[in-house]
Design an enzyme around this catalytic site. Sequence first.
Site, PDB file in Angstrom:
ATOM      1  N   ARG A  83       0.940  -1.109  -0.102  1.00  0.00           N
ATOM      2  CA  ARG A  83       0.049   0.115  -0.060  1.00  0.00           C
ATOM      3  C   ARG A  83       0.928   1.408   0.014  1.00  0.00           C
ATOM      4  O   ARG A  83       0.619   2.518  -0.434  1.00  0.00           O
ATOM      5  CB  ARG A  83      -0.938   0.153   1.221  1.00  0.00           C
TER       6      ARG A  83
ATOM      7  N   GLU B 118       1.344  -5.872  13.205  1.00  0.00           N
ATOM      8  CA  GLU B 118       0.027  -6.040  14.063  1.00  0.00           C
ATOM      9  C   GLU B 118      -0.262  -7.506  14.136  1.00  0.00           C
ATOM     10  O   GLU B 118      -0.964  -7.983  14.949  1.00  0.00           O
ATOM     11  CB  GLU B 118      -0.923  -4.927  13.906  1.00  0.00           C
TER      12      GLU B 118
HETATM   13  O1  LIG Z   1       3.470  -0.523  11.695  1.00  0.00           O
HETATM   14  P1  LIG Z   1       3.284  -1.821  11.561  1.00  0.00           P
HETATM   15  O2  LIG Z   1       2.768  -2.882  12.421  1.00  0.00           O
HETATM   16  O3  LIG Z   1       4.406  -2.740  10.898  1.00  0.00           O
HETATM   17  O4  LIG Z   1       1.990  -1.972  10.388  1.00  0.00           O
HETATM   18  C1  LIG Z   1       2.147  -1.165   9.174  1.00  0.00           C
HETATM   19  C2  LIG Z   1       2.264  -1.753   7.903  1.00  0.00           C
HETATM   20  O5  LIG Z   1       1.084  -2.619   7.793  1.00  0.00           O
HETATM   21  C3  LIG Z   1       0.615  -2.748   6.333  1.00  0.00           C
HETATM   22  O6  LIG Z   1       1.413  -3.516   5.688  1.00  0.00           O
HETATM   23  P2  LIG Z   1       1.057  -5.033   5.194  1.00  0.00           P
HETATM   24  O7  LIG Z   1       2.300  -5.634   5.601  1.00  0.00           O
HETATM   25  O8  LIG Z   1      -0.430  -5.662   5.728  1.00  0.00           O
HETATM   26  O9  LIG Z   1       1.167  -5.323   3.754  1.00  0.00           O
HETATM   27  P3  LIG Z   1       0.368  -4.539   2.354  1.00  0.00           P
HETATM   28  O10 LIG Z   1       0.675  -3.419   2.325  1.00  0.00           O
HETATM   29  O11 LIG Z   1       0.809  -5.535   1.492  1.00  0.00           O
HETATM   30  O12 LIG Z   1      -1.027  -4.864   2.748  1.00  0.00           O
HETATM   31  C4  LIG Z   1       0.768  -1.249   6.266  1.00  0.00           C
HETATM   32  O13 LIG Z   1       0.551  -1.087   4.573  1.00  0.00           O
HETATM   33  C5  LIG Z   1       2.051  -0.972   6.682  1.00  0.00           C
HETATM   34  O14 LIG Z   1       3.111  -1.362   5.860  1.00  0.00           O
HETATM   35  N1  LIG Z   2      -5.211  -2.053  11.374  1.00  0.00           N
HETATM   36  C1  LIG Z   2      -4.445  -1.615  10.277  1.00  0.00           C
HETATM   37  N2  LIG Z   2      -5.152  -1.452   9.270  1.00  0.00           N
HETATM   38  C2  LIG Z   2      -4.341  -1.298   8.314  1.00  0.00           C
HETATM   39  N3  LIG Z   2      -3.288  -1.453   7.917  1.00  0.00           N
HETATM   40  C3  LIG Z   2      -2.597  -1.957   8.827  1.00  0.00           C
HETATM   41  N4  LIG Z   2      -1.211  -2.499   9.167  1.00  0.00           N
HETATM   42  C4  LIG Z   2      -1.009  -2.806  10.562  1.00  0.00           C
HETATM   43  N5  LIG Z   2      -2.236  -2.573  11.146  1.00  0.00           N
HETATM   44  C5  LIG Z   2      -3.090  -2.256  10.196  1.00  0.00           C
END
Ligand SMILES: O=P(O)(O)OC[C@H]1O[C@H](OP(=O)(O)OP(=O)(O)O)[C@H](O)[C@@H]1O
Ligand SMILES: Nc1ncnc2[nH]cnc12
Length: 176
Positions: A64, A101
């Site tokens: 994202r 998370e």
């Molecule tokens: O602060 P944190 O606890 O590390 O979480 C934040 C990260 O989690 C999500 O990515 P995700 O790994 O879900 O990947 P995506 O963007 O491919 O959905 C979001 O886009 C951040 O990169």
């Molecule tokens: N609650 C949440 N929603 C979307 N992206 C996330 N990445 C980590 N935690 C998230």
Amino acid sequence: MPQDLDRLIAKSVRDVPDFPEPGVVFKDITPLLADSEVFGAVVAAVADHHRGATVDHVVGLEARGFIFAAPIALALGAAFVPVRKSGKLPSDTLSATYDLEYGTATVEMHTDAIAPGGRVLIVDDVLATGGTGRAAVDLVRRAGGTVVGFSVLMELAFLQGREKLADVELHALSVV
Ligand SMILES: O=P(O)(O)OC[C@H]1O[C@H](OP(=O)(O)OP(=O)(O)O)[C@H](O)[C@@H]1O
Ligand SMILES: Nc1ncnc2[nH]cnc12
């Protein structure tokens, strides 16, 4: 204007309870991306915030983060650099493993992605526990770059990710 943008972001990010696992309230950015005015305002706000600083590279975090980082790089006239989940980048990489998370992950960046001493802005959509952000900052520094800022669309303050990034200029357009 920032307060207006904060309200627009709050209205256009959808809460999805219990995704991807029970107890997590997932911040779904797809309604925001579907609204070109809000999407454009977000990109402009982040680019404007950093326009005074020299930014050589904008690092986007898969997946994202890419959506926001690429247009911000273009707006700043900077090089876009992807940080990808493991096994996706074809050349020599640096890697970092971290908790988030909902699980753990490993991210990678090309070893030659950052020019020596390059000034780097890191961009992501959500700051939650800060694990992803911490890994990205460490990768950039190991690659020889200077992190001049870390911008996110939305900070989930209750998860205290900011504490893991105390050594970085953190900029959140919206804090919930
Ligand atoms: O602060 P944190 O606890 O590390 O979480 C934040 C990260 O989690 C999500 O990515 P995700 O790994 O879900 O990947 P995506 O963007 O491919 O959905 C979001 O886009 C951040 O990169
Ligand atoms: N609650 C949440 N929603 C979307 N992206 C996330 N990445 C980590 N935690 C998230």
